[in-house]
Motif scaffolding. Sequence first.
Motif, PDB file in Angstrom:
ATOM      1  N   LYS A 698       9.455   1.628  -0.566  1.00  0.00           N
ATOM      2  CA  LYS A 698       8.553   2.440   0.269  1.00  0.00           C
ATOM      3  C   LYS A 698       7.231   1.033   0.530  1.00  0.00           C
ATOM      4  O   LYS A 698       6.732   0.881   1.469  1.00  0.00           O
ATOM      5  N   ARG A 699       6.973   0.377  -0.623  1.00  0.00           N
ATOM      6  CA  ARG A 699       5.954  -0.547  -0.567  1.00  0.00           C
ATOM      7  C   ARG A 699       6.274  -1.801   0.473  1.00  0.00           C
ATOM      8  O   ARG A 699       5.394  -2.273   1.165  1.00  0.00           O
ATOM      9  N   TYR A 700       7.647  -2.232   0.343  1.00  0.00           N
ATOM     10  CA  TYR A 700       8.116  -3.307   1.307  1.00  0.00           C
ATOM     11  C   TYR A 700       7.974  -2.898   2.546  1.00  0.00           C
ATOM     12  O   TYR A 700       7.683  -3.571   3.527  1.00  0.00           O
ATOM     13  N   LEU A 701       8.230  -1.485   2.709  1.00  0.00           N
ATOM     14  CA  LEU A 701       8.391  -0.949   4.408  1.00  0.00           C
ATOM     15  C   LEU A 701       7.001  -0.826   4.700  1.00  0.00           C
ATOM     16  O   LEU A 701       6.627  -1.416   5.976  1.00  0.00           O
ATOM     17  N   MET A 702       5.821  -0.621   3.939  1.00  0.00           N
ATOM     18  CA  MET A 702       4.505  -0.488   4.311  1.00  0.00           C
ATOM     19  C   MET A 702       4.201  -1.872   4.560  1.00  0.00           C
ATOM     20  O   MET A 702       3.463  -2.178   5.823  1.00  0.00           O
ATOM     21  N   GLU A 703       4.297  -2.844   3.738  1.00  0.00           N
ATOM     22  CA  GLU A 703       3.951  -4.444   4.075  1.00  0.00           C
ATOM     23  C   GLU A 703       4.616  -4.967   5.346  1.00  0.00           C
ATOM     24  O   GLU A 703       3.852  -5.839   6.156  1.00  0.00           O
ATOM     25  N   PHE A 704       5.767  -4.416   5.583  1.00  0.00           N
ATOM     26  CA  PHE A 704       6.566  -5.146   6.525  1.00  0.00           C
ATOM     27  C   PHE A 704       6.025  -4.602   7.912  1.00  0.00           C
ATOM     28  O   PHE A 704       5.445  -5.216   8.797  1.00  0.00           O
ATOM     29  N   THR A 705       5.705  -3.242   7.952  1.00  0.00           N
ATOM     30  CA  THR A 705       5.180  -2.735   8.966  1.00  0.00           C
ATOM     31  C   THR A 705       3.701  -3.145   9.452  1.00  0.00           C
ATOM     32  O   THR A 705       3.422  -3.573  10.542  1.00  0.00           O
ATOM     33  N   ASN A 706       3.018  -3.626   8.370  1.00  0.00           N
ATOM     34  CA  ASN A 706       1.618  -4.074   8.409  1.00  0.00           C
ATOM     35  C   ASN A 706       1.747  -5.547   9.345  1.00  0.00           C
ATOM     36  O   ASN A 706       0.894  -6.022  10.304  1.00  0.00           O
ATOM     37  N   ASN A 744       7.776 -11.481  10.848  1.00  0.00           N
ATOM     38  CA  ASN A 744       7.157 -11.929   9.803  1.00  0.00           C
ATOM     39  C   ASN A 744       7.837 -11.092   8.539  1.00  0.00           C
ATOM     40  O   ASN A 744       7.623 -10.094   8.498  1.00  0.00           O
ATOM     41  N   TYR A 745       8.270 -11.972   7.522  1.00  0.00           N
ATOM     42  CA  TYR A 745       8.820 -11.073   6.362  1.00  0.00           C
ATOM     43  C   TYR A 745       7.740 -11.303   5.317  1.00  0.00           C
ATOM     44  O   TYR A 745       7.103 -12.367   5.041  1.00  0.00           O
ATOM     45  N   PRO A 746       7.390 -10.324   4.512  1.00  0.00           N
ATOM     46  CA  PRO A 746       6.284 -10.189   3.693  1.00  0.00           C
ATOM     47  C   PRO A 746       6.999 -10.678   2.269  1.00  0.00           C
ATOM     48  O   PRO A 746       7.920 -10.368   2.169  1.00  0.00           O
ATOM     49  N   GLU A 747       5.876 -11.598   1.717  1.00  0.00           N
ATOM     50  CA  GLU A 747       6.304 -11.596   0.286  1.00  0.00           C
ATOM     51  C   GLU A 747       5.720 -10.473  -0.700  1.00  0.00           C
ATOM     52  O   GLU A 747       4.413 -10.694  -1.034  1.00  0.00           O
ATOM     53  N   VAL A 748       6.408  -9.548  -1.121  1.00  0.00           N
ATOM     54  CA  VAL A 748       5.855  -8.458  -1.906  1.00  0.00           C
ATOM     55  C   VAL A 748       6.100  -8.586  -3.222  1.00  0.00           C
ATOM     56  O   VAL A 748       7.325  -9.085  -3.671  1.00  0.00           O
ATOM     57  N   ALA A 749       4.981  -8.364  -4.005  1.00  0.00           N
ATOM     58  CA  ALA A 749       5.183  -8.492  -5.517  1.00  0.00           C
ATOM     59  C   ALA A 749       5.686  -7.177  -6.200  1.00  0.00           C
ATOM     60  O   ALA A 749       5.188  -6.346  -6.714  1.00  0.00           O
TER      61      ALA A 749
END
Length: 765
Positions: A698-706, A744-749
């Motif tokens: 869910k977190r990855y999805l959010m940052e990816f969408t942003n 753009n692929y996010p680097e999510v912690a």
Amino acid sequence: MSTTEETNYYEIAISNLPLNGYFTYSSKISLKPGQRVHVDFSNKSYLGYVHERTEKPEYKTKEILEIIDKESYLSKKDMSLIEYTCDKFHTPPGKIFDLFFPPGKLLKKIKYLYPVDSKSILSETTRYDIALKKFGKEQILNDTDKKYSKELFSFIAKNNYKKKSEKFLEINIPLYNTYNYNLTSNGEKIVDFLLSVEYIDENELIKKMALKSRSSIKTLLKNKIIKYKEIEKDDENWNIERIKALTPEQENIYKNIFSNFLGIHLLHGLTGTGKTEIYFKLMEIVLNKGYQVLYMVPEVSLTPQLLARMRGFFPGRILGTYNSYLPNNQRVSNWLDAKEKNINILVGTRSSIWLPLDNLGLIIIDEEHDTSYYNQNNPFFDSIDIAIKKAELLNIPLILGSATPRIDHYQKALDKHFYLHELKNRPKGKLPEVEIIDMKKNSGSFLFSARSLNEIKNNLKKNLQTFIFVNRKGYSNYIVCQKCGHIIKCPNCSISMSYHKSKNIFKCHYCNHSVFSFTECPECKSKSLIARGYGTEKVENEIRKIFPEANVSRIDKETIENNKKFEKILKEISLKKIDIIVGTKMISKGLDFPDVGLVIVLDSDKLINIPGYYSNEIAFQQINQVIGRSGRGKKGRAIIQTYNEENELLKNAINSEYETFYNNEIELRKNFAYPPYMNFIQISIKNKDEKSSLEDSKRYLMEFTNLNKSISQIFGPIKPFVFKINNEFIHTINIKAEKNYQINYPEVAIKSRVEIVVNPYGNIL
Ligand SMILES: [Zn+2]
Ligand SMILES: [Zn+2]
């Protein structure tokens, strides 16, 4: 390499690290892109690769610990290929650099100390770092200064074991006590040399050491200091005669390709129409000009037969192989041979596309539709896409061949990005006559229709061979309790286990976990567990019972552990020592046996129902390929057993109606916005804990969408059909993006593992 006054800064890719991006290190010595080094990464020494020079960063940097290669093995174009791959497939650069080198110890230096005087503190040859720990730096320096012990570097150098002699020598005691034996000076020289090369051909050694006789070798052998090593060699006697001439149709295509001998050529030829003959003729031109040829095959199982044909066609040319089945030592040697232009034709699987061949003039990819060209684990990439880029960088032609080309490639050919060549007639034999058996009306057994059994009987009488294709290996697909309906599942994966009768085990085909079989249901404790469904092993058992007089062989991943075993069976088939072959898709790929008169597909329905947007494409290919094994010499027959006899795809596959299938499929892809119209990206978030996998996705999805606001088609998190593999729970995010959109692929912690697959092809999940 030159020492400079100022400090240089380099971006370094860390070997086998699943992280994207580079890390900056300093060096007093100037380095070239591609050079291998050792660096300290989170307080451990790691193999690293120089990417490029960079500015002095704001933060403090560590110095490079050691430089491994004196020169870079990689060219500018190799570096461009790495950039391209990381960009397109979002792969960690360290993992891509790794692919360029063979595994193991390519020219890796190991420093040893060995005693040369009885006053030495050492009693035997010892690794330098171990000696250092044991005795301390001072004592070691004293020992070497006084010449009580000597340093020795061991590296894996080139072994010329392809030579005719099979007498290879190696050290008998790995690190032995040199001075305990009274070695002659020649003996000492030989031992020193063998310590540094692992093993060598005897004649080669005599030449290298300039020995006047074999006597010192004999003495060393007698004292058991060295010994002969046994090496399994390729069977170089298997030689298939060169075909006399091309058919007019083949000749025509050959001339067409030759007249535009650059760019990408897609050769669409029905099974058995002789694509190989055209490849060979084109290769001949390139070889005569002094260039190397890379010939890629989807599976290592195809190499023995191919090499036999090449020996017949190209006498005197040096053939080499490269695949992950080779022992590391041989892979290193073949890698060096290829690199040093000692190989004319390199036959390899997916991994061979990365070999830094400096003199490459042509790439051929046979059976280009095969899913094995897509690397199905991290780093995920499409090696045909890489080959296309490589050919473009090197400015050389690339030929893709298949009876059932990939949808995306055929579209490119129709759009004139590739040259398209259609080959329609079998020079020998005919396309087989295919019959569909409706299993709903079947009067035979559960496995075989009465018609199938009757045809096998007739085929045996005619002294022809039969291939029986089964989609699954093992004895049964699953084990179920007849009383409570409980299905035995793998404890690590969300998938049922199969029964393997010959080993009497339950086994998971996802993670290879196995347990001894049991009969008591773990749920209701009744002794009613039974094996349901079937695989190759059960079919083999049944066939042996029904036709006890026939010679039956089974070909699947269980029976073929290595290349040699496969080569042996293939030879037996070609010598007609086997009447009936039961196998998985391993028997469907490109093999060419003239005496196969009948092919039976037992469970065609299973092929049609695999998940993924590419499922139709793969089902069509497999059915077409299997049928194509029949009638390569004379007239052949094929029987397909199904519960869906009205299936459109099945009908097209049977009639080899590629164009009809393509037109239906490309329409579907367009309507559903799948590749090749859009890019499809599958992101898997994996975690040992199910809840964390969901939260993290869910977190990855959010940052990816942003980060990618203009992409409208993002789906997830989805719990996939197989939601647990190897104790990791999986959630996926699927994305459909415009072809030219730069994602753009996010680097999510997050703690979960993130796997990204761009335009997946084959059973990735
Ligand atoms: Zn039960
Ligand atoms: Zn498992």
